[in-house]
Write a protein that holds these residues in place. Sequence first.
Motif, mmCIF file in Angstrom:
data_model
loop_
_atom_site.group_PDB
_atom_site.id
_atom_site.type_symbol
_atom_site.label_atom_id
_atom_site.label_comp_id
_atom_site.label_asym_id
_atom_site.label_seq_id
_atom_site.Cartn_x
_atom_site.Cartn_y
_atom_site.Cartn_z
ATOM 1 N N PRO A 127 2.778 3.772 5.915
ATOM 2 C CA PRO A 127 1.903 3.871 4.750
ATOM 3 C C PRO A 127 1.657 5.329 4.369
ATOM 4 O O PRO A 127 1.529 6.180 5.235
ATOM 5 N N TRP A 128 1.614 5.586 3.059
ATOM 6 C CA TRP A 128 1.328 6.930 2.562
ATOM 7 C C TRP A 128 -0.187 7.087 2.495
ATOM 8 O O TRP A 128 -0.895 6.155 2.103
ATOM 9 N N PRO A 129 -0.735 8.241 2.877
ATOM 10 C CA PRO A 129 -2.182 8.376 3.023
ATOM 11 C C PRO A 129 -2.995 8.327 1.746
ATOM 12 O O PRO A 129 -4.206 8.152 1.809
ATOM 13 N N SER A 130 -2.375 8.510 0.593
ATOM 14 C CA SER A 130 -3.171 8.634 -0.623
ATOM 15 C C SER A 130 -2.400 8.121 -1.833
ATOM 16 O O SER A 130 -1.203 8.378 -1.963
ATOM 17 N N ALA A 131 -3.117 7.406 -2.698
ATOM 18 C CA ALA A 131 -2.521 6.970 -3.962
ATOM 19 C C ALA A 131 -2.730 8.001 -5.069
ATOM 20 O O ALA A 131 -2.251 7.811 -6.192
ATOM 21 N N ASP A 132 -3.433 9.081 -4.768
ATOM 22 C CA ASP A 132 -3.701 10.136 -5.745
ATOM 23 C C ASP A 132 -2.407 10.882 -6.048
ATOM 24 O O ASP A 132 -1.791 11.446 -5.142
ATOM 25 N N PRO A 133 -1.966 10.912 -7.319
ATOM 26 C CA PRO A 133 -0.719 11.621 -7.657
ATOM 27 C C PRO A 133 -0.734 13.089 -7.240
ATOM 28 O O PRO A 133 0.307 13.668 -6.948
ATOM 29 N N ASP A 134 -1.920 13.716 -7.190
ATOM 30 C CA ASP A 134 -1.996 15.127 -6.810
ATOM 31 C C ASP A 134 -1.646 15.348 -5.345
ATOM 32 O O ASP A 134 -1.327 16.468 -4.937
ATOM 33 N N GLY A 190 2.925 3.022 -0.431
ATOM 34 C CA GLY A 190 4.090 3.693 0.127
ATOM 35 C C GLY A 190 4.572 4.753 -0.844
ATOM 36 O O GLY A 190 4.283 4.687 -2.045
ATOM 37 N N LEU A 191 5.280 5.731 -0.339
ATOM 38 C CA LEU A 191 5.883 6.760 -1.185
ATOM 39 C C LEU A 191 7.364 6.460 -1.305
ATOM 40 O O LEU A 191 8.054 6.273 -0.301
ATOM 41 N N ALA A 192 7.853 6.380 -2.525
ATOM 42 C CA ALA A 192 9.274 6.139 -2.790
ATOM 43 C C ALA A 192 9.904 7.420 -3.311
ATOM 44 O O ALA A 192 9.348 8.088 -4.187
ATOM 45 N N LEU A 193 11.064 7.752 -2.776
ATOM 46 C CA LEU A 193 11.814 8.935 -3.188
ATOM 47 C C LEU A 193 13.207 8.510 -3.617
ATOM 48 O O LEU A 193 13.913 7.834 -2.867
ATOM 49 N N LEU A 194 13.587 8.881 -4.828
ATOM 50 C CA LEU A 194 14.957 8.714 -5.289
ATOM 51 C C LEU A 194 15.678 10.023 -5.022
ATOM 52 O O LEU A 194 15.312 11.072 -5.562
ATOM 53 N N LEU A 195 16.711 9.967 -4.172
ATOM 54 C CA LEU A 195 17.371 11.179 -3.696
ATOM 55 C C LEU A 195 18.831 11.189 -4.114
ATOM 56 O O LEU A 195 19.555 10.221 -3.905
ATOM 57 N N ARG A 196 19.255 12.296 -4.693
ATOM 58 C CA ARG A 196 20.653 12.485 -5.072
ATOM 59 C C ARG A 196 21.443 12.935 -3.845
ATOM 60 O O ARG A 196 21.002 13.788 -3.082
ATOM 61 N N LEU A 197 22.628 12.351 -3.643
ATOM 62 C CA LEU A 197 23.482 12.698 -2.511
ATOM 63 C C LEU A 197 24.763 13.366 -2.998
ATOM 64 O O LEU A 197 25.235 13.073 -4.100
ATOM 65 N N ARG A 198 25.320 14.210 -2.178
ATOM 66 C CA ARG A 198 26.623 14.772 -2.509
ATOM 67 C C ARG A 198 27.725 13.759 -2.267
ATOM 68 O O ARG A 198 28.745 13.740 -2.956
ATOM 69 N N SER A 199 27.522 12.917 -1.251
ATOM 70 C CA SER A 199 28.509 11.907 -0.897
ATOM 71 C C SER A 199 27.788 10.669 -0.411
ATOM 72 O O SER A 199 26.776 10.762 0.297
ATOM 73 N N ALA A 200 28.308 9.487 -0.787
ATOM 74 C CA ALA A 200 27.696 8.233 -0.335
ATOM 75 C C ALA A 200 27.862 8.045 1.162
ATOM 76 O O ALA A 200 27.192 7.189 1.758
ATOM 77 N N ASP A 201 28.720 8.810 1.794
ATOM 78 C CA ASP A 201 28.969 8.674 3.230
ATOM 79 C C ASP A 201 28.087 9.591 4.072
ATOM 80 O O ASP A 201 28.154 9.537 5.307
ATOM 81 N N ALA A 202 27.295 10.431 3.441
ATOM 82 C CA ALA A 202 26.505 11.418 4.187
ATOM 83 C C ALA A 202 25.029 11.270 3.836
ATOM 84 O O ALA A 202 24.598 11.661 2.751
ATOM 85 N N LEU A 203 24.262 10.687 4.780
ATOM 86 C CA LEU A 203 22.837 10.475 4.558
ATOM 87 C C LEU A 203 21.971 11.547 5.226
ATOM 88 O O LEU A 203 20.748 11.422 5.240
#
Length: 418
Positions: free
Chosen positions: A205-212, A246-259
């Motif tokens: 769980p993320w500690p705060s729903a405050d966008p700041d 929860g905090l969701a992050l959309l992350l750009r990858l250089r390669s789909a094989d490398a997380l």
Amino acid sequence: MYEGSGIVRENARVTSERRGDYQELVDEISELLGAPATLENRDFELIAFGAYDSEGDLDPSALDPVRARSILTRRSTPAVRAWFEGFGITRATGPVRIPRTPEAGVHRGRVCLPVRHRGVVLGYVWLLEEEPGPTERQLDAAMRVTARIGALLADEAQHGADLTRELRAVLTAERGWQRDMAVAELRTALGARADGPHTVVCVAPWPSADPDDAPSVRTVPGAEALCTLPWDGGASPAPGAAGEVGLALLLRLRSADALAPATSAASRLLERARGLGGAAGGEPAAGIAAARTGLAELGAAWREASAAARAARAERRFGPVAEWAAIGPFRLLTALPAEAAHDPAVRSLLSPAHRELARTAEVYLDRAGQAGRAAAELGIHRQTLYYRLSRVEQLTGLDLDDGEDRLLLHMALKAHRL
């Protein structure tokens, strides 16, 4: 704070999409003042630094403790941040001189130039205090440059806020035309970047729903968007639900094989969550979805990331950061409704009074029914193990020599952890 060493130069390449713009402005300040300057955001994380040619700066013995930690970790501790903020830099509108204080680990004085936009502090430019030091005229010119930096930071923050709304819309929209429209809007905002490989990270769980309290996308290399949303520990978000987030992050990858970049980002976000004091729901964990090309399956990616975070909280062996591909049977168990753990056959075994019997059964089944290995792990005699297993059979009515009964018990015990 951060200084212009080769270590930082190597790491700074991916701090921001606008790194070049920030770098030019910091170089301009360095040239105006005749001294190396570094730019940090208001969370004391490095954005850019000015060129510095002194070979002595690369000598670790010349670094004071605060400076050394900043270079090696790319950030400062909460205590160091609080110490510097105690000089009023969050409220200052002009240069602030911070004296040499060896007892605090600061062996050289600093000059802090607050970076503000419309009255809000967005970051800091730092200089090491050297004799004879910059003149007031030089500092005034440098402050005019910080105003241009502030405008860039504000523009980028606004861009991140827009993507925050769009990412949340994608992750909470119902399947069908509503989600299709949300994905289309996010794709438009991202432009050509939308077609590359991505993954989704969940920290919960993320500690705060405050966008700041949410980090800026600029502070997470490769981040496209961040948002908080209701998180009930289940397999999918529940729009409008009360309780944990929860905090969701959309992350750009250089390669789909490398997380690996996702693992680094998740670790950084977990550190931020702990810095905010943690959540009432307990220690947060992070999950990473399988990589995907494009944005069409972001909803499924969020469910995978959320499930992996649940598994990481349930099983310490997965660590604080778990990949969806590595959680084994929990890929199926996290998709089951919460009541699946309350199968009538195991209800009595899962009561607090029988916690030790439940643990015995789970270890025994984890070890594929090998009594010797299970007894050794539990630290008990083999006869004690057999006695406990017979008690498990009496409580549940299951036959541990029957494969299907074993499967039911094993699934119920694992699901109960979730």
